[in-house]
Design a protein around this motif. Structure first.
Motif, PDB file in Angstrom:
ATOM      1  N   GLU A  15       0.816  -1.217   0.000  1.00 43.43           N
ATOM      2  CA  GLU A  15       0.000   0.000   0.000  1.00 43.43           C
ATOM      3  C   GLU A  15       0.850   1.268   0.000  1.00 43.43           C
ATOM      4  O   GLU A  15       0.503   2.248  -0.661  1.00 43.43           O
ATOM      5  CB  GLU A  15      -0.943  -0.012   1.213  1.00 43.43           C
ATOM      6  N   LYS A  18       1.850   2.151  -3.537  1.00 38.35           N
ATOM      7  CA  LYS A  18       0.707   2.691  -4.278  1.00 38.35           C
ATOM      8  C   LYS A  18       0.439   4.138  -3.876  1.00 38.35           C
ATOM      9  O   LYS A  18       0.191   4.995  -4.731  1.00 38.35           O
ATOM     10  CB  LYS A  18      -0.547   1.862  -4.019  1.00 38.35           C
ATOM     11  N   LEU A  19       0.509   4.405  -2.584  1.00 37.22           N
ATOM     12  CA  LEU A  19       0.302   5.765  -2.096  1.00 37.22           C
ATOM     13  C   LEU A  19       1.357   6.716  -2.644  1.00 37.22           C
ATOM     14  O   LEU A  19       1.048   7.836  -3.055  1.00 37.22           O
ATOM     15  CB  LEU A  19       0.310   5.794  -0.566  1.00 37.22           C
ATOM     16  N   ALA A  22       0.645   7.386  -6.392  1.00 37.57           N
ATOM     17  CA  ALA A  22      -0.523   8.264  -6.559  1.00 37.57           C
ATOM     18  C   ALA A  22      -0.209   9.686  -6.105  1.00 37.57           C
ATOM     19  O   ALA A  22      -0.587  10.660  -6.768  1.00 37.57           O
ATOM     20  CB  ALA A  22      -1.719   7.710  -5.794  1.00 37.57           C
ATOM     21  N   VAL A  50      -8.453   4.112  -9.445  1.00 42.04           N
ATOM     22  CA  VAL A  50      -8.281   4.121  -7.985  1.00 42.04           C
ATOM     23  C   VAL A  50      -9.617   4.406  -7.304  1.00 42.04           C
ATOM     24  O   VAL A  50      -9.980   3.749  -6.330  1.00 42.04           O
ATOM     25  CB  VAL A  50      -7.225   5.170  -7.561  1.00 42.04           C
ATOM     26  N   SER A  56      -9.537   0.522  -2.329  1.00 44.63           N
ATOM     27  CA  SER A  56      -8.638   1.672  -2.215  1.00 44.63           C
ATOM     28  C   SER A  56      -8.819   2.351  -0.860  1.00 44.63           C
ATOM     29  O   SER A  56      -9.937   2.573  -0.409  1.00 44.63           O
ATOM     30  CB  SER A  56      -8.909   2.693  -3.321  1.00 44.63           C
ATOM     31  N   LEU A  60      -5.436   6.920  -0.527  1.00 46.34           N
ATOM     32  CA  LEU A  60      -5.235   6.686  -1.957  1.00 46.34           C
ATOM     33  C   LEU A  60      -6.317   7.396  -2.773  1.00 46.34           C
ATOM     34  O   LEU A  60      -6.031   8.033  -3.789  1.00 46.34           O
ATOM     35  CB  LEU A  60      -5.231   5.184  -2.237  1.00 46.34           C
ATOM     36  N   ARG A  61      -7.553   7.340  -2.301  1.00 48.05           N
ATOM     37  CA  ARG A  61      -8.645   8.055  -2.973  1.00 48.05           C
ATOM     38  C   ARG A  61      -8.429   9.572  -2.904  1.00 48.05           C
ATOM     39  O   ARG A  61      -8.733  10.286  -3.841  1.00 48.05           O
ATOM     40  CB  ARG A  61      -9.987   7.686  -2.354  1.00 48.05           C
TER      41      ARG A  61
END
Length: 129
Positions: A15, A18-19, A22, A50, A56, A60-61
């Motif tokens: 995670e 991914k963060l 983004a 996402v 998510s 992340l959103r």
């Protein structure tokens, strides 16, 4: 979803990665000089994927919506975003994260400024709250 799965999930083992991806793309999208590169990379699809991914995280959103709000000044991106208004409405109605709400309202503001842009009544209700 396939684009997100190929580009992020395949290369991101956790995670935090991914963060970071983004967040970096959202920050990169702030400067209009980068928009041509972001169009080539289909970054708008990544942000939308996402938002569409149920697993998510809130953070992340937040980054994805911030990225969409950043690119919304560019009509090329708006053309990709407008067909996904229901997804954006859903996020606005389902989050209590202040930064995500501000980014969503910013995005809706840019959409409503586009001459001839069509929106659903639900979007208008959220926008005028």
């Amino acid at each position: 979803k396939q684009w997100y799965q190929r580009r992020v999930r395949a290369g991101a083992s956790d995670e935090d990665t991914k963060l970071q991806i983004a967040a970096n793309l959202a920050n990169f999208s702030y400067n209009p000089i980068n928009h041509d590169y972001l169009i080539q990379l289909n970054v708008c699809d990544l942000f939308l994927d996402v938002l569409d991914e149920p697993s998510s995280s809130i953070l992340l959103r937040r980054f994805a919506m911030g990225g969409l709000a950043n690119v919304a000044v560019n009509g090329k991106f708006l053309a990709q975003i407008i067909p996904h208004l229901s997804l954006i409405e859903e996020l606005l109605g389902g989050t209590s994260d202040t930064e995500t709400i501000v980014s969503t309202l910013t995005l809706l503001y840019y959409i409503h400024r586009v001459p001839g842009a069509t929106t659903t009544p639900r979007t208008l209700r959220w926008y005028h709250c």
